[in-house]
Scaffold this motif. Structure first.
Motif, short mmCIF file in Angstrom:
data_model
loop_
_atom_site.label_atom_id
_atom_site.label_comp_id
_atom_site.label_asym_id
_atom_site.label_seq_id
_atom_site.Cartn_x
_atom_site.Cartn_y
_atom_site.Cartn_z
N LEU A 1 0.83 -1.21 0.00
CA LEU A 1 0.00 0.00 0.00
C LEU A 1 0.87 1.26 0.00
CD1 LEU A 1 -2.87 -0.98 2.47
CD2 LEU A 1 -3.11 -0.47 0.04
N TRP A 2 2.05 1.18 0.59
CA TRP A 2 2.96 2.33 0.60
C TRP A 2 3.38 2.71 -0.82
CZ3 TRP A 2 7.70 2.00 -1.69
CH2 TRP A 2 8.21 0.72 -1.93
N ALA A 3 3.48 1.72 -1.70
CA ALA A 3 3.85 1.99 -3.09
C ALA A 3 2.77 2.81 -3.78
CB ALA A 3 4.11 0.69 -3.85
N MET A 4 1.51 2.55 -3.40
CA MET A 4 0.41 3.34 -3.95
C MET A 4 0.46 4.77 -3.43
SD MET A 4 -1.30 1.95 -6.28
CE MET A 4 -2.19 3.49 -6.35
N LEU A 5 0.81 4.94 -2.13
CA LEU A 5 0.95 6.29 -1.57
C LEU A 5 2.04 7.05 -2.30
CD1 LEU A 5 0.20 8.39 0.58
CD2 LEU A 5 1.90 7.33 2.09
N LEU A 6 3.19 6.39 -2.53
CA LEU A 6 4.29 7.00 -3.29
C LEU A 6 3.81 7.39 -4.69
CD1 LEU A 6 7.36 7.58 -3.80
CD2 LEU A 6 7.56 5.21 -4.53
N SER A 7 3.05 6.51 -5.32
CA SER A 7 2.55 6.76 -6.67
C SER A 7 1.61 7.95 -6.71
CB SER A 7 1.84 5.52 -7.21
OG SER A 7 2.70 4.40 -7.22
N ILE A 8 0.75 8.08 -5.69
CA ILE A 8 -0.21 9.19 -5.62
C ILE A 8 0.53 10.52 -5.49
CG2 ILE A 8 -2.06 10.24 -4.25
CD1 ILE A 8 -2.80 7.31 -3.43
N ILE A 9 1.55 10.56 -4.60
CA ILE A 9 2.33 11.78 -4.41
C ILE A 9 3.05 12.17 -5.71
CG2 ILE A 9 4.30 12.80 -3.20
CD1 ILE A 9 3.50 11.04 -0.77
N VAL B 1 -4.01 -1.85 7.76
CA VAL B 1 -4.04 -1.04 6.54
C VAL B 1 -3.12 0.18 6.70
CG1 VAL B 1 -5.47 0.47 5.11
CG2 VAL B 1 -6.34 -1.76 5.83
N LEU B 2 -3.21 0.88 7.83
CA LEU B 2 -2.35 2.04 8.09
C LEU B 2 -0.88 1.64 8.10
CD1 LEU B 2 -4.30 4.02 10.85
CD2 LEU B 2 -4.07 4.60 8.44
N ASN B 3 -0.60 0.50 8.68
CA ASN B 3 0.76 -0.02 8.72
C ASN B 3 1.30 -0.24 7.30
OD1 ASN B 3 3.05 -1.18 10.25
ND2 ASN B 3 2.45 -3.06 9.22
N GLY B 4 0.45 -0.79 6.43
CA GLY B 4 0.85 -1.03 5.05
C GLY B 4 1.06 0.24 4.26
N VAL B 5 0.29 1.29 4.60
CA VAL B 5 0.38 2.57 3.88
C VAL B 5 1.63 3.35 4.27
CG1 VAL B 5 -0.70 4.84 3.57
CG2 VAL B 5 -2.12 2.78 3.55
N PHE B 6 1.95 3.39 5.56
CA PHE B 6 2.99 4.31 6.03
C PHE B 6 4.33 3.65 6.40
CE2 PHE B 6 -1.03 6.55 7.00
CZ PHE B 6 -0.81 7.68 6.23
N ILE B 7 4.38 2.32 6.43
CA ILE B 7 5.64 1.64 6.72
C ILE B 7 6.07 0.82 5.50
CG2 ILE B 7 6.83 -0.01 8.23
CD1 ILE B 7 4.89 0.73 10.43
N PRO B 8 7.02 1.32 4.71
CA PRO B 8 7.44 0.63 3.48
C PRO B 8 8.05 -0.74 3.77
CG PRO B 8 8.18 2.91 3.47
CD PRO B 8 7.69 2.63 4.86
N LYS B 9 7.65 -1.71 2.99
CA LYS B 9 8.21 -3.06 3.07
C LYS B 9 8.52 -3.52 1.65
CE LYS B 9 5.27 -4.24 7.05
NZ LYS B 9 4.42 -3.04 6.97
N LEU B 10 9.50 -4.39 1.51
CA LEU B 10 9.89 -4.90 0.21
C LEU B 10 9.91 -6.42 0.24
CD1 LEU B 10 10.76 -3.42 -2.44
CD2 LEU B 10 13.11 -3.97 -1.81
N PRO B 11 8.72 -7.03 0.16
CA PRO B 11 8.66 -8.50 0.20
C PRO B 11 9.43 -9.11 -0.97
CG PRO B 11 6.47 -7.53 0.46
CD PRO B 11 7.39 -6.42 0.03
#
Length: 408
Positions: free
Chosen positions: A40-48, A180-190
């Motif tokens: 979800l963080w990747a989507m936040l990055l994409s939106i910005i 959901v908030l954790n996925g949005v604001f804490i970047p992870k690279l599975p």
């Protein structure tokens, strides 16, 4: 009140309509199924990134009264370099959109078929999908009308319908809000997620949207003072589009099986857990996503060709119509003869992710030229964000190429 809210809404919504296509739906579905909330963080990055770049494109269109491709053709003085970049843009946007269009139409077909079933007829040894022809016909009618206001109203309605469908589906899944908030604001690279991340960025920060937005704001607003309306329109539309993309990822996370290839499978997977209602919401949303992108991709290609080749005339001019008709025809043709939608969509989205740094870099150069924008050139903060976005997209593009070549 509603009338006032939508009074100055338009081009931004069309940009959202373009990036929330079947490619976005498909990749967000795969991201949710394979990685849960972790991307979800990747989507936040994409939106910005989309907000920053599309604001630049809108500002360029309103202040210069020209499209991005027109400014590029005029500002690059070296003939060899100008021709090279023009060919690159035409290849990336016009030729690229022809294959991308097949994915748009095929994605809409997936939505229809998950509810209505398959309808086709045979021409010798070739099976032709009637649903592809139906979606192509709707897109043709809307584009041939040739009125910007008519297109704007039609696409705004479809985007609203699509947004309600996808967000309602996410709500039905009852996600854990803290996760959901954790996925949005804490970047992870599975592991094995880099190509999906590139796809999510590429499907949101769509290169052809930069050309489309710069061209459309000229149709919608005439004065420099209207820039504030364009910015508001851009911010609201892109944030809504980003939330819709996140809603699809959230919905997909609820699916227990990993045997998911597209959003139509997501709809079927949700049915046992939440009933047939979720299936219909997802199917109708995917259909709307296919229609909106099937309209905006040919439209963007036509605007790019018009600007790069120096054509004059309106949306109803013969040359303009010839371009979008050709793009639409090829899309319908490839879609209707049975090329796998998932492969078309994935190829187009990853290719967009690779091309983005080039287009973003050119835009960043132009919006710093006082000869083009005068006092409306980028601020230092805008340049910092712009450079960061270009660097991130270059990094992701290189990583993606290495991943494809099995070098990492």
């Amino acid at each position: 009140m509603i009338k006032n809210i939508f009074k100055n809404t338009g081009p931004g919504t069309l940009v959202a309509a373009a990036f929330i296509g079947p490619g976005t739906v498909t990749l967000c579905t795969l991201a949710g199924v394979n990685f849960g909330f972790n991307l979800l963080w990747a989507m936040l990055l994409s939106i910005i990134a989309t907000l920053v770049l599309q604001e630049m494109a809108a500002r360029l269109g309103i202040i210069s009264r020209k499209g991005l491709s027109e400014v590029i053709r005029e500002e690059i003085k070296t003939p060899f370099l100008r021709k090279g970049i023009t060919v690159l843009i035409l290849s990336a946007v016009v030729v690229g959109n022809a294959s991308y269009e097949a994915g748009n139409i095929s994605g809409g077909v997936l939505g229809l078929e998950s509810v209505l079933g398959k309808y086709s007829f045979s021409l010798g040894t070739i099976s032709v999908n009637l649903m592809s022809l139906f979606i192509g016909l709707i897109a043709f009618i809307l584009l041939y009308h040739g009125s910007y206001k008519f297109l704007e109203k039609a696409l705004i309605s479809l985007v609203l319908f699509m947004s309600i469908s996808f967000v309602a589906t996410a709500v039905i899944t009852k996600p854990n809000f803290l996760e959901v908030l954790n996925g949005v604001f804490i970047p992870k690279l599975p592991e094995k997620s880099i190509l999906t991340i590139i796809g999510l960025v590429g499907t949101t920060v769509v290169p052809y949207n930069l050309f489309l937005h710069a061209a459309l704001v000229k149709e919608r607003w005439q004065k420099k003072e209207d820039l504030k309306f364009a910015r508001k329109d851009t911010i609201i539309s892109i944030i809504i589009g980003g939330l819709v993309s996140m809603a699809i990822i959230i919905s997909a996370e609820a699916i227990q099986t990993k045997d998911i290839a597209n959003a139509a499978d997501l709809a079927k997977g949700l049915a046992p857990l939440f009933g047939g209602f979720a299936k219909y919401l997802m199917a109708l949303g995917l259909f709307a996503a296919g229609i909106t992108s099937a309209i905006t991709a040919p439209l963007a290609a036509a605007y790019v060709a018009k600007g790069c080749l120096g054509w004059s005339g309106s949306l109803k001019s013969k040359k303009f119509r010839c371009v979008w008709i050709a793009i639409l025809f090829l899309g319908v043709l490839f879609s209707s003869i049975g090329i796998k939608p998932i492969e078309i969509i994935k190829f187009a989205q990853v290719a967009n992710g690779m091309l983005l740094p080039i287009i973003a870099g050119i835009l960043l150069w132009i919006v710093n030229k006082k000869s083009v924008l005068g006092n409306y050139v980028n601020s230092n903060i805008q340049n910092i964000f712009g450079i960061l976005i270009v660097c991130v997209t270059v990094f992701l593009g290189v990583k993606g190429i290495l991943e494809v070549l099995n070098m990492v």
